[in-house]
Design a protein around this motif. Structure first.
Motif, PDB file in Angstrom:
ATOM      1  N   LEU A 255       0.809  -1.215   0.000  1.00 32.11           N
ATOM      2  CA  LEU A 255       0.000   0.000   0.000  1.00 32.11           C
ATOM      3  C   LEU A 255       0.841   1.262   0.000  1.00 32.11           C
ATOM      4  N   LEU A 256       2.088   1.164   0.413  1.00 33.72           N
ATOM      5  CA  LEU A 256       2.922   2.352   0.586  1.00 33.72           C
ATOM      6  C   LEU A 256       3.307   2.949  -0.770  1.00 33.72           C
ATOM      7  N   ALA A 257       3.171   4.261  -0.900  1.00 29.80           N
ATOM      8  CA  ALA A 257       3.511   4.973  -2.134  1.00 29.80           C
ATOM      9  C   ALA A 257       5.014   4.872  -2.409  1.00 29.80           C
ATOM     10  N   PRO A 258       5.439   5.116  -3.651  1.00 21.20           N
ATOM     11  CA  PRO A 258       6.874   5.033  -3.972  1.00 21.20           C
ATOM     12  C   PRO A 258       7.746   5.941  -3.110  1.00 21.20           C
ATOM     13  N   ASP A 259       7.180   7.037  -2.617  1.00 15.82           N
ATOM     14  CA  ASP A 259       7.934   7.924  -1.720  1.00 15.82           C
ATOM     15  C   ASP A 259       7.352   7.897  -0.313  1.00 15.82           C
ATOM     16  N   GLY A 260       6.652   6.813   0.018  1.00 19.05           N
ATOM     17  CA  GLY A 260       5.955   6.725   1.296  1.00 19.05           C
ATOM     18  C   GLY A 260       6.869   6.393   2.462  1.00 19.05           C
ATOM     19  N   VAL A 261       6.361   6.647   3.670  1.00 20.64           N
ATOM     20  CA  VAL A 261       7.123   6.450   4.901  1.00 20.64           C
ATOM     21  C   VAL A 261       6.321   5.560   5.847  1.00 20.64           C
ATOM     22  N   LEU A 262       6.971   4.534   6.376  1.00 21.79           N
ATOM     23  CA  LEU A 262       6.376   3.691   7.412  1.00 21.79           C
ATOM     24  C   LEU A 262       6.962   4.101   8.757  1.00 21.79           C
TER      25      LEU A 262
ATOM     26  N   GLY B  25      17.541   6.985  -0.910  1.00 23.79           N
ATOM     27  CA  GLY B  25      17.873   7.975  -1.937  1.00 23.79           C
ATOM     28  C   GLY B  25      16.810   9.019  -2.185  1.00 23.79           C
ATOM     29  N   THR B  26      15.733   9.021  -1.404  1.00 22.57           N
ATOM     30  CA  THR B  26      14.676  10.016  -1.599  1.00 22.57           C
ATOM     31  C   THR B  26      14.634  10.964  -0.411  1.00 22.57           C
ATOM     32  N   LYS B  27      14.117  12.154  -0.652  1.00 24.69           N
ATOM     33  CA  LYS B  27      13.921  13.121   0.431  1.00 24.69           C
ATOM     34  C   LYS B  27      12.537  12.867   1.009  1.00 24.69           C
ATOM     35  N   ALA B  28      12.382  11.705   1.657  1.00 25.47           N
ATOM     36  CA  ALA B  28      11.069  11.306   2.161  1.00 25.47           C
ATOM     37  C   ALA B  28      10.725  12.006   3.465  1.00 25.47           C
ATOM     38  N   ILE B  29      11.745  12.319   4.280  1.00 28.79           N
ATOM     39  CA  ILE B  29      11.525  12.974   5.559  1.00 28.79           C
ATOM     40  C   ILE B  29      11.771  14.469   5.403  1.00 28.79           C
ATOM     41  N   CYS B  30      10.735  15.256   5.624  1.00 28.57           N
ATOM     42  CA  CYS B  30      10.846  16.701   5.452  1.00 28.57           C
ATOM     43  C   CYS B  30      11.645  17.316   6.597  1.00 28.57           C
ATOM     44  N   ASP B  31      12.213  18.480   6.334  1.00 24.89           N
ATOM     45  CA  ASP B  31      12.910  19.193   7.401  1.00 24.89           C
ATOM     46  C   ASP B  31      11.917  19.632   8.461  1.00 24.89           C
ATOM     47  N   ARG B  32      12.389  19.669   9.700  1.00 27.57           N
ATOM     48  CA  ARG B  32      11.537  20.126  10.790  1.00 27.57           C
ATOM     49  C   ARG B  32      11.538  21.642  10.843  1.00 27.57           C
ATOM     50  N   LYS B  33      10.433  22.219  11.259  1.00 23.27           N
ATOM     51  CA  LYS B  33      10.341  23.664  11.461  1.00 23.27           C
ATOM     52  C   LYS B  33      10.704  23.972  12.904  1.00 23.27           C
ATOM     53  N   ILE B  34      11.654  24.866  13.077  1.00 18.59           N
ATOM     54  CA  ILE B  34      12.095  25.242  14.412  1.00 18.59           C
ATOM     55  C   ILE B  34      11.324  26.471  14.844  1.00 18.59           C
ATOM     56  N   GLU B  35      10.632  26.379  15.976  1.00 23.71           N
ATOM     57  CA  GLU B  35       9.832  27.501  16.458  1.00 23.71           C
ATOM     58  C   GLU B  35      10.725  28.691  16.783  1.00 23.71           C
TER      59      GLU B  35
END
Length: 645
Positions: free
Chosen positions: A198-205, A263-273
């Protein structure tokens, strides 16, 4: 004198004193003390001896290494793999009366065994799920393990949940049992295999776990989501700062595995408050940080009253200023350190204005230091934000939303929120799946995330209707899930009236198929034929059958459905005409033509972009002539895929 000392304890049958020494237990205990690796689970709750390992321990040099490979093996693994491949015979029945905003919501709340539900979702959501977040049972011995030793999963599920009489029951998994780890592995393995589809090609478990199975889970994940194709990161999460008292340690953390395509940028950068912005020097230091290393990075930054007001031109080679030059109240700050060494800024003059809003001037003892504020950054491998405290943001929150909830330690809302933000921050329309929904924290987090980011993320939650003892308000865990999502949606709307996002959900429940199986009775074939003239299960509605068709044909359960009465028959258009369904009775040679022409006219009006399939109920036709006439008219007008059930 203590009264209990005067009591005489009777020796009962089965007591150790009523029988001879159990030599087998004594031998097992001795082996576990001297050679614990020799004992392996035998699949029946006991132990067997690993003969090959015994040979190795006594120096047998004839051992073969042909079957050796890296991985995790347990008794029942082959069966667990086969269970994942066995198709489901069930369906999902729609429950509009238990839903919130049925017509418009794109969120799904599914009651049922997640193994069977995952099988049913395979066609409709294959490679479409951007994030899967699960919090499976932690195998503490008190958790209920769903039995997997069956052929008909839906039948067993109905027995387990008391919907029909049978022998399958939910079982505890005591650590003293010989299958403690095996039971848990056989439970999680087929579910992970199905989840991968079910996971998309750029998906994250994302899988959370504690110390009991963290090692086993890591190896299983590397088998199902193989290294090389997927990256694996295990993040400790401080979820209980007060600690849970163990034998020798107080446990304050659990783990979250993040698995995503390599090899993918699957995890986005965190926003620092803002209050936690990471500030660093704009001035370089260390190797290759001097002026001569990049001359276009040596220029003045203009500061007035502590505020950056502009940037000067790149300085010529012969110009050698002090760290700060003051001209008419404006400080010209250069990348010179306190030792007087001419260095360079990290950004060239032509690029620095684009990051002006991220800069600040900080007064030091030797002049101004220009600092760069980092508002985005990589997620760290230890999560210890106070928001992850499950006492305050899990137990307390659920208790507030759902008074009387039986959950004692649900996930922190914000631990799930940040996990989903990391996985879907660049996809505001992501579909998010949680097939161990529990109290519904994942669905709540999705709604909060959409409110904060303006996204349209959807959730699919699956929860077994596990009984809750002595709780009349919430007889099953699923009832808690449903109540929590409803209450969370209402609170979000009340607190953010300008938010117009989806806070509803459609409820579906796992059940046996609407289409009856052919089960002939040899002693009464004529009666069997008459009983099976109607292919649909008695009591099921048109809507029930319609949604089973969506699942079997691979259509989204939230696809738009229109209804139109044509020649006195209810006709449904699914997905703008991709599927047209009529389950009405009474088609005769006299009525077929009007209905067929009406369907053709509506089909032309819909003008679907894909080939259309039309489905009728087989018993809806009076005879084969009426059925043939319907198919002929539709074929002549360009509708070539006509089926009956």
């Amino acid at each position: 004198m203590n009264e209990s000392l005067n009591q005489m304890k009777k020796i009962e049958k089965g007591d150790a004193l009523a029988q001879s020494q159990n030599l087998i237990e004594q031998n097992i205990a001795s082996l576990r003390e001297i050679f614990p690796a020799l004992l392996v689970e035998d699949g029946g709750g006991g132990y067997a001896v690993d003969i090959e390992l015994l040979k190795q321990l006594v120096g047998d040099a004839t051992l073969s290494t042909a079957d050796e490979k890296y991985g995790l093996s347990w008794h029942g693994k082959r069966q667990a793999r086969q269970i994942a491949l066995t198709p489901s015979t069930g369906t999902l029945l729609p429950c509009p009366d238990e839903s919130v905003d049925w017509q418009d919501s794109n969120n799904l709340l599914i009651e049922g065994d997640n193994l069977e539900v995952l099988k049913l979702l395979q066609k409709s959501y294959n490679r479409k799920i951007k994030a899967i977040y699960i919090d499976p049972p932690y195998n503490t011995g008190r958790n209920l393990i769903y039995p997997n030793d069956y052929q008909d999963g839906v039948q067993a599920y109905l027995e387990v949940t008391g919907q029909i009489e049978g022998g399958n029951k939910l079982q505890s998994n005591p650590e003293s049992g010989g299958r403690f780890h095996t039971n848990w592995l056989s439970m999680i393995y087929p579910r992970l295999k199905l989840a991968r589809n079910l996971l998309a090609p750029d998906g994250v478990l994302i899988v959370t776990i504690d110390d009991n199975e963290v090692s086993q889970l890591g190896v299983v994940l590397r088998e199902v989501f193989e290294e090389g194709n997927f990256d694996h990161v295990c993040v400790p999460v401080i979820h209980n700062p007060r600690g849970v008292q163990g034998k020798n340690f107080s446990y304050v953390h659990e783990y979250a595995y993040f698995v995503y395509p390599a090899g993918t940028k699957a995890i986005c950068d965190r926003k620092i408050e803002d209050e936690n912005v990471d500030w660093s020097h704009l001035r370089n230091w260390g190797s290759e940080s001097e002026r001569s290393d990049a001359k276009n990075c040596f220029y003045p930054i203009l500061v007035k009253d502590g505020t950056i007001i502009g940037f000067g031109d790149v300085c010529p080679d012969e110009f050698h200023p002090r760290q700060t030059e003051v001209v008419e109240g404006i400080s010209y700050v250069y990348p010179i350190d306190k030792a007087g060494v001419e260095r360079k800024w990290r950004y060239a003059r032509q690029s620095v204005e684009a990051i002006a809003s991220m800069l600040r001037a900080k007064q030091t003892s030797y002049g101004y230091e220009i600092e760069l504020g980092k508002t985005f950054g990589l997620y760290r491998t230890v999560w210890n934000d106070k928001r992850y405290d499950a006492n305050d943001n899990g137990t307390g929150l659920v208790g507030d939303l759902v008074p009387g909830s039986p959950f004692t330690f649900p996930k922190s809302l914000w631990a799930v929120y940040d996990s989903l933000l990391a996985a879907t921050g660049n996809d505001p329309d992501a579909i998010i799946l949680d097939f161990f929904a529990g109290s519904g924290t994942t669905g709540h987090a999705v709604m909060e995330l959409n409110k904060d980011t303006g996204g349209n993320r959807r959730f699919i939650l699956v929860q077994l209707p596990e009984p809750v003892e002595d709780n009349k308000k919430f007889p099953t865990i699923f009832e808690v899930t449903k109540a929590r999502i409803k209450a969370a949606g209402e609170r979000i709307k009340a607190q953010s009236p300008m938010f117009t996002g989806d806070v509803g959900f459609r409820v579906f429940k796992l059940a046996s198929s609407n289409i009856r199986a052919w089960e002939p009775e040899p002693s009464d074939l004529e009666g069997t034929l008459l009983a099976n003239a109607e292919h649909l299960v008695p009591g099921r509605t048109e809507q029930d059958v319609l949604y089973e068709l969506l699942l079997k044909l691979g259509l989204d359960l939230c696809v738009p459905i229109e209804r139109k009465d044509i020649a006195g028959k209810a006709v449904h258009s699914v997905g703008g005409g991709a599927l047209i369904v009529c389950l009405a009775d009474g088609f005769t040679t006299d009525t077929v033509e009007a209905a067929a022409n009406g369907i053709v006219a509506w089909w032309k009006q819909l003008a679907p972009a894909v080939d259309t399939r039309v489905v009728f109920k087989d018993s809806g036709f009076a005879d084969d002539v009426a059925k043939a006439n319907m198919a002929a008219i539709l074929h002549q007008n360009g509708i070539l895929d006509v089926r009956s059930l």
